[in-house]
Design an enzyme around this catalytic site. Sequence first.
Site, PDB file in Angstrom:
ATOM      1  N   TYR A 149       0.840  -1.209   0.000  1.00  0.00           N
ATOM      2  CA  TYR A 149       0.000   0.000   0.000  1.00  0.00           C
ATOM      3  C   TYR A 149       0.874   1.258   0.000  1.00  0.00           C
ATOM      4  O   TYR A 149       0.740   2.113  -0.871  1.00  0.00           O
ATOM      5  CB  TYR A 149      -0.903  -0.030   1.231  1.00  0.00           C
ATOM      6  CG  TYR A 149      -1.884   1.112   1.314  1.00  0.00           C
ATOM      7  CD1 TYR A 149      -2.996   1.172   0.482  1.00  0.00           C
ATOM      8  CD2 TYR A 149      -1.723   2.141   2.254  1.00  0.00           C
ATOM      9  CE1 TYR A 149      -3.917   2.214   0.573  1.00  0.00           C
ATOM     10  CE2 TYR A 149      -2.638   3.176   2.346  1.00  0.00           C
ATOM     11  CZ  TYR A 149      -3.733   3.207   1.509  1.00  0.00           C
ATOM     12  OH  TYR A 149      -4.637   4.249   1.609  1.00  0.00           O
ATOM     13  N   GLU A 151       4.178   1.777  -0.566  1.00  0.00           N
ATOM     14  CA  GLU A 151       5.068   1.982  -1.714  1.00  0.00           C
ATOM     15  C   GLU A 151       4.274   2.111  -3.008  1.00  0.00           C
ATOM     16  O   GLU A 151       4.678   2.834  -3.917  1.00  0.00           O
ATOM     17  CB  GLU A 151       6.091   0.842  -1.823  1.00  0.00           C
ATOM     18  CG  GLU A 151       7.044   0.737  -0.637  1.00  0.00           C
ATOM     19  CD  GLU A 151       8.081   1.862  -0.562  1.00  0.00           C
ATOM     20  OE1 GLU A 151       7.899   2.942  -1.168  1.00  0.00           O
ATOM     21  OE2 GLU A 151       9.098   1.667   0.130  1.00  0.00           O
ATOM     22  N   GLY A 152       3.128   1.410  -3.082  1.00  0.00           N
ATOM     23  CA  GLY A 152       2.259   1.573  -4.253  1.00  0.00           C
ATOM     24  C   GLY A 152       1.811   3.019  -4.379  1.00  0.00           C
ATOM     25  O   GLY A 152       1.850   3.624  -5.451  1.00  0.00           O
ATOM     26  N   SER A 193     -14.243   1.949  12.878  1.00  0.00           N
ATOM     27  CA  SER A 193     -15.331   0.987  12.627  1.00  0.00           C
ATOM     28  C   SER A 193     -15.249  -0.179  13.608  1.00  0.00           C
ATOM     29  O   SER A 193     -16.277  -0.630  14.129  1.00  0.00           O
ATOM     30  CB  SER A 193     -15.306   0.503  11.176  1.00  0.00           C
ATOM     31  OG  SER A 193     -14.005   0.216  10.761  1.00  0.00           O
ATOM     32  N   ARG A 279       3.657   5.025  15.267  1.00  0.00           N
ATOM     33  CA  ARG A 279       3.444   5.422  16.665  1.00  0.00           C
ATOM     34  C   ARG A 279       2.538   6.647  16.767  1.00  0.00           C
ATOM     35  O   ARG A 279       1.752   6.789  17.688  1.00  0.00           O
ATOM     36  CB  ARG A 279       4.792   5.807  17.329  1.00  0.00           C
ATOM     37  CG  ARG A 279       5.708   4.668  17.668  1.00  0.00           C
ATOM     38  CD  ARG A 279       5.191   3.792  18.786  1.00  0.00           C
ATOM     39  NE  ARG A 279       4.658   4.548  19.929  1.00  0.00           N
ATOM     40  CZ  ARG A 279       3.750   4.072  20.764  1.00  0.00           C
ATOM     41  NH1 ARG A 279       3.249   2.866  20.594  1.00  0.00           N
ATOM     42  NH2 ARG A 279       3.333   4.796  21.776  1.00  0.00           N
TER      43      ARG A 279
HETATM   44  P1  NAD Z   1     -12.643   1.948   0.128  1.00  0.00           P
HETATM   45  O1  NAD Z   1     -11.996   0.618   0.188  1.00  0.00           O
HETATM   46  O2  NAD Z   1     -13.974   2.106   0.730  1.00  0.00           O
HETATM   47  O3  NAD Z   1     -12.726   2.456  -1.376  1.00  0.00           O
HETATM   48  C1  NAD Z   1     -11.867   2.051  -2.401  1.00  0.00           C
HETATM   49  C2  NAD Z   1     -12.723   1.709  -3.619  1.00  0.00           C
HETATM   50  O4  NAD Z   1     -11.857   1.317  -4.697  1.00  0.00           O
HETATM   51  C3  NAD Z   1     -13.660   0.535  -3.365  1.00  0.00           C
HETATM   52  O5  NAD Z   1     -14.956   0.865  -3.817  1.00  0.00           O
HETATM   53  C4  NAD Z   1     -13.050  -0.596  -4.169  1.00  0.00           C
HETATM   54  O6  NAD Z   1     -14.001  -1.552  -4.598  1.00  0.00           O
HETATM   55  C5  NAD Z   1     -12.398   0.168  -5.309  1.00  0.00           C
HETATM   56  N1  NAD Z   1     -11.294  -0.552  -5.955  1.00  0.00           N
HETATM   57  C6  NAD Z   1     -10.280  -1.218  -5.366  1.00  0.00           C
HETATM   58  N2  NAD Z   1      -9.460  -1.726  -6.300  1.00  0.00           N
HETATM   59  C7  NAD Z   1      -9.973  -1.364  -7.507  1.00  0.00           C
HETATM   60  C8  NAD Z   1      -9.592  -1.611  -8.851  1.00  0.00           C
HETATM   61  N3  NAD Z   1      -8.491  -2.315  -9.147  1.00  0.00           N
HETATM   62  N4  NAD Z   1     -10.359  -1.095  -9.840  1.00  0.00           N
HETATM   63  C9  NAD Z   1     -11.480  -0.387  -9.565  1.00  0.00           C
HETATM   64  N5  NAD Z   1     -11.884  -0.131  -8.302  1.00  0.00           N
HETATM   65  C10 NAD Z   1     -11.141  -0.617  -7.294  1.00  0.00           C
HETATM   66  O7  NAD Z   1     -11.613   2.967   0.764  1.00  0.00           O
HETATM   67  P2  NAD Z   1     -11.740   4.525   1.029  1.00  0.00           P
HETATM   68  O8  NAD Z   1     -11.474   4.746   2.471  1.00  0.00           O
HETATM   69  O9  NAD Z   1     -12.967   5.094   0.424  1.00  0.00           O
HETATM   70  O10 NAD Z   1     -10.469   5.066   0.237  1.00  0.00           O
HETATM   71  C11 NAD Z   1     -10.569   5.701  -1.027  1.00  0.00           C
HETATM   72  C12 NAD Z   1      -9.198   6.198  -1.450  1.00  0.00           C
HETATM   73  O11 NAD Z   1      -8.706   7.138  -0.490  1.00  0.00           O
HETATM   74  C13 NAD Z   1      -8.145   5.096  -1.539  1.00  0.00           C
HETATM   75  O12 NAD Z   1      -7.322   5.345  -2.659  1.00  0.00           O
HETATM   76  C14 NAD Z   1      -7.355   5.252  -0.276  1.00  0.00           C
HETATM   77  O13 NAD Z   1      -6.025   4.812  -0.431  1.00  0.00           O
HETATM   78  C15 NAD Z   1      -7.437   6.741  -0.023  1.00  0.00           C
HETATM   79  N6  NAD Z   1      -7.263   7.056   1.406  1.00  0.00           N
HETATM   80  C16 NAD Z   1      -8.269   6.802   2.310  1.00  0.00           C
HETATM   81  C17 NAD Z   1      -8.060   7.080   3.657  1.00  0.00           C
HETATM   82  C18 NAD Z   1      -9.128   6.847   4.687  1.00  0.00           C
HETATM   83  O14 NAD Z   1      -8.874   7.084   5.860  1.00  0.00           O
HETATM   84  N7  NAD Z   1     -10.321   6.443   4.346  1.00  0.00           N
HETATM   85  C19 NAD Z   1      -6.834   7.602   4.076  1.00  0.00           C
HETATM   86  C20 NAD Z   1      -5.829   7.810   3.139  1.00  0.00           C
HETATM   87  C21 NAD Z   1      -6.069   7.553   1.799  1.00  0.00           C
END
Ligand code: NAD
Length: 315
Positions: A149, A151-152, A193, A279
């Site tokens: 996650y 590094e991606g 959650s 931390r």
């Molecule tokens: P989430 O898992 O609810 O939403 C991610 C969505 O992407 C899901 O609907 C999933 O089905 C879809 N998805 C995953 N892989 C996919 C693919 N290969 N092709 C198409 N759709 C795909 O998570 P979220 O909390 O809503 O996060 C949304 C974005 O925000 C993410 O990129 C996450 O890294 C970033 N983010 C979220 C938070 C947080 O606290 N919620 C913090 C930092 C970054």
Amino acid sequence: MREKYKKRILVTGGAGFLGSHLCDRLVERGDDVLCVDNFFTGSKANVAHLFERSNFELMRHDVTFPLYVEVDEIYNLACPASPIHYQHDPVQTTKTSVHGAINMLGLAKRCKAKILQASTSEVYGDPEVHPQKEEYWGRVNPIGIRSCYDEGKRCAETLFFDYYRQHQLKIKVVRIFNTYGPRMHPNDGRVVSNFIMQALRGEDITLYGDGTQTRSFCYVDDLIEAMIRMMDTSDDVTGPINIGNPGEFTMKELAEQVLELTGSRSQIIHLPMPADDPRQRRPDLDLANRVLNWAPSVPLRDGLKKTITYFEQLV
Ligand code: NAD
Ligand code: UDP
Ligand code: UDP
């Protein structure tokens, strides 16, 4: 024919927690919204209330494959965000961040569209600098269980800035800190959650380690407002810009607040700390305040109440 004033906006990961709230706001604003999702962690239920709106469309698609559509703006959110989900198939997680970014950047290049990347505070890893400013390069383990996650997402940022320098793309990068609210996945293992579900079910509250590690929690409505403001900035604003809430709490404090607000009699138990668990984490929001003229307005207590109300329907 397309109405001239309407923007065509693609939201990848639009059926997820944050994506569905973003779709709500954009549909409400009157834009033409194309929500693309492979439903790995998201669900149709999160956007079902939008199906009757003529300016909303849902497409099942995996962003690791090319996508040919015509759009003016792209919000790239597709990626599982919680540790249990992104560690379930770590190779797919890296592919989603990296191949997904390449495809969406290729699409933005062909359409001359503006593109925003939902990056993360995880790019700072387990930070030695506190609070985290955008200039800080981070301390990330490249071979650990969170690396797919972290590094991606770091590589995706690299790609965004290389498309900006090499192809003059209009890019926007936001680094999102822990965000919570209604439509969070009830079983995603994230702390908010988990604690709320455990409290509502009368189960033990699972505090990892001694509970003194800290996080800063941003309510979803505040975050979406900042994302939209970021997309609407002038082309010279690329970011990265931190978005989050500066209120910093220990996980023990969070557990106690959840217990108080739910009136639950659950007991707090201690479990081992997961590997590479940072931390402390708190955003420096100075840049977001200045550039976006934005600051979060929902205190943790108020946001938790709304989130608890949502989870109560699920128990
Ligand atoms: P989430 O898992 O609810 O939403 C991610 C969505 O992407 C899901 O609907 C999933 O089905 C879809 N998805 C995953 N892989 C996919 C693919 N290969 N092709 C198409 N759709 C795909 O998570 P979220 O909390 O809503 O996060 C949304 C974005 O925000 C993410 O990129 C996450 O890294 C970033 N983010 C979220 C938070 C947080 O606290 N919620 C913090 C930092 C970054
Ligand atoms: N791409 C896409 N939709 C488009 C244009 C491109 O999905 O509308 C994908 C395409 O598959 C390519 C990637 O985006 O692999 C990167 O595109 P770019 O034009 O930057 O690179 P190239 O096609 O030259 O490899
Ligand atoms: N955490 C916890 N109990 C849980 C879930 C998480 O104590 O049931 C802790 C976890 O160890 C971390 C913090 O809460 O220190 C935030 O975890 P989360 O997975 O929500 O987010 P992230 O670590 O990605 O910031």
